[in-house]
Design a protein around this motif. Sequence first.
Motif, PDB file in Angstrom:
ATOM      1  N   PRO A  34     -34.458  16.870 -37.817  1.00  0.00           N
ATOM      2  CA  PRO A  34     -33.067  17.336 -37.882  1.00  0.00           C
ATOM      3  C   PRO A  34     -32.850  18.238 -39.084  1.00  0.00           C
ATOM      4  O   PRO A  34     -33.419  18.018 -40.153  1.00  0.00           O
ATOM      5  N   ALA A  35     -32.020  19.277 -38.896  1.00  0.00           N
ATOM      6  CA  ALA A  35     -31.802  20.265 -39.953  1.00  0.00           C
ATOM      7  C   ALA A  35     -30.523  19.995 -40.722  1.00  0.00           C
ATOM      8  O   ALA A  35     -29.990  20.892 -41.370  1.00  0.00           O
ATOM      9  N   SER A  36     -30.006  18.768 -40.663  1.00  0.00           N
ATOM     10  CA  SER A  36     -28.848  18.397 -41.463  1.00  0.00           C
ATOM     11  C   SER A  36     -28.931  16.918 -41.794  1.00  0.00           C
ATOM     12  O   SER A  36     -29.663  16.160 -41.160  1.00  0.00           O
ATOM     13  N   PHE A  37     -28.163  16.509 -42.806  1.00  0.00           N
ATOM     14  CA  PHE A  37     -28.226  15.131 -43.286  1.00  0.00           C
ATOM     15  C   PHE A  37     -26.847  14.707 -43.764  1.00  0.00           C
ATOM     16  O   PHE A  37     -26.214  15.420 -44.555  1.00  0.00           O
ATOM     17  N   ARG A  38     -26.366  13.587 -43.252  1.00  0.00           N
ATOM     18  CA  ARG A  38     -25.087  13.059 -43.699  1.00  0.00           C
ATOM     19  C   ARG A  38     -25.298  12.359 -45.033  1.00  0.00           C
ATOM     20  O   ARG A  38     -26.070  11.413 -45.143  1.00  0.00           O
ATOM     21  N   GLN A  39     -24.620  12.839 -46.045  1.00  0.00           N
ATOM     22  CA  GLN A  39     -24.910  12.431 -47.407  1.00  0.00           C
ATOM     23  C   GLN A  39     -24.493  10.994 -47.713  1.00  0.00           C
ATOM     24  O   GLN A  39     -23.560  10.453 -47.118  1.00  0.00           O
ATOM     25  N   GLN A  40     -25.233  10.408 -48.651  1.00  0.00           N
ATOM     26  CA  GLN A  40     -24.947   9.073 -49.168  1.00  0.00           C
ATOM     27  C   GLN A  40     -24.684   9.194 -50.664  1.00  0.00           C
ATOM     28  O   GLN A  40     -25.355   9.949 -51.361  1.00  0.00           O
ATOM     29  N   HIS A  41     -23.696   8.457 -51.151  1.00  0.00           N
ATOM     30  CA  HIS A  41     -23.289   8.592 -52.550  1.00  0.00           C
ATOM     31  C   HIS A  41     -23.135   7.238 -53.214  1.00  0.00           C
ATOM     32  O   HIS A  41     -22.759   6.249 -52.585  1.00  0.00           O
ATOM     33  N   THR A  42     -23.416   7.206 -54.506  1.00  0.00           N
ATOM     34  CA  THR A  42     -23.093   6.064 -55.357  1.00  0.00           C
ATOM     35  C   THR A  42     -21.952   6.496 -56.265  1.00  0.00           C
ATOM     36  O   THR A  42     -22.093   7.448 -57.036  1.00  0.00           O
ATOM     37  N   GLN A  43     -20.827   5.844 -56.135  1.00  0.00           N
ATOM     38  CA  GLN A  43     -19.630   6.231 -56.889  1.00  0.00           C
ATOM     39  C   GLN A  43     -19.901   6.267 -58.392  1.00  0.00           C
ATOM     40  O   GLN A  43     -20.465   5.334 -58.960  1.00  0.00           O
ATOM     41  N   GLY A  44     -19.514   7.356 -59.036  1.00  0.00           N
ATOM     42  CA  GLY A  44     -19.652   7.463 -60.487  1.00  0.00           C
ATOM     43  C   GLY A  44     -21.069   7.627 -60.984  1.00  0.00           C
ATOM     44  O   GLY A  44     -21.336   7.464 -62.185  1.00  0.00           O
ATOM     45  N   PHE A  45     -21.999   7.969 -60.089  1.00  0.00           N
ATOM     46  CA  PHE A  45     -23.408   8.035 -60.464  1.00  0.00           C
ATOM     47  C   PHE A  45     -23.675   9.117 -61.508  1.00  0.00           C
ATOM     48  O   PHE A  45     -24.414   8.909 -62.469  1.00  0.00           O
TER      49      PHE A  45
END
Length: 318
Positions: A34-45
């Motif tokens: 796949p040529a896209s990625f749904r991002q994952q975040h850590t708050q305040g990282f």
Amino acid sequence: MNRHRTALSVLLSAGALVAGVLTAATPSIAADAPASFRQQHTQGFWTPERMRGATPLDVTAVPGAARTPVATSATPTAIAPTAAAPAASPTAFPQAGGAWTGGGAVVKTSGRVFFTMGSRTASCSGNSITSANGSTVMTAGHCVKYQGAWHTNWVFVPAYDNGSAPYGQWSATKTFATDQWAASEDMNMDVGLAVVAPLNGQTLSQAVGAQGVLFNGGYNKKMYSFGFPAAAPYDGTKLVYCSGNSGKDFLLTKDHSLGCNMTGGSSGGPWFQDFNEATGLGTQVSVNSFGYTFLPNRMYGPYLGNEAKAAYDKAQTS
């Protein structure tokens, strides 16, 4: 076999690897990746300390991945910039690498990109570009995905200032690459994009403006390249630029070529033609991508053709 340095070698800075050199074999990635990625975040990282602590990562890649033919005769497609900017003082042309003191729009549209790459923190550069959603950043493909893995905790910090984010940290909701980079990390197609979430009720282009983009614009132009190099003699705190008459890679890719001494951290920074020093506005036609180990002080950036336009269209309508 001759070896390339990807911009992760010349241009990418990474936090957790202080002095390591990684050798990347030709990627064995599925062609239907796949040529896209749904991002994952850590708050305040991304604290100021983490941003300041991003140090250069030197990665050597084998450029067998430069496999896709580049069609350069297609009809040019131009996207005009979003907004004008106050006048700025002119600077030098040509320039092999120095701090940008001219001001203008480029100071706000360009910035540093931060992300995690596995267990390591890392950084690149990027630029706000005009788009339908007003929220699109262009960078290098390896600044969104490398060695088969998508980066996480991806943020864009326009006008980065030594740990400070004067216009905020813009978190990506989704990152994109050309199909060819996503599938096989083809050096000809080292183009990435990110769609960032609104911040304080504004889109990115409303907050900092956005530069124009040109696809299939041809070669051998007067070019300006910008980025935030972090390896010596630079330290990642300043927007740096190079300028000169560009050429075309005669070795292993169909990339643009420009005399430039930017170092680790400037990967993904924008290349402009038709750049106006008085306003800081230009038309983006490439990004900082890689350098050859045996040709110092030379930067290469991918030709934005139909493949890059397809990735851009996916991002701007996301």
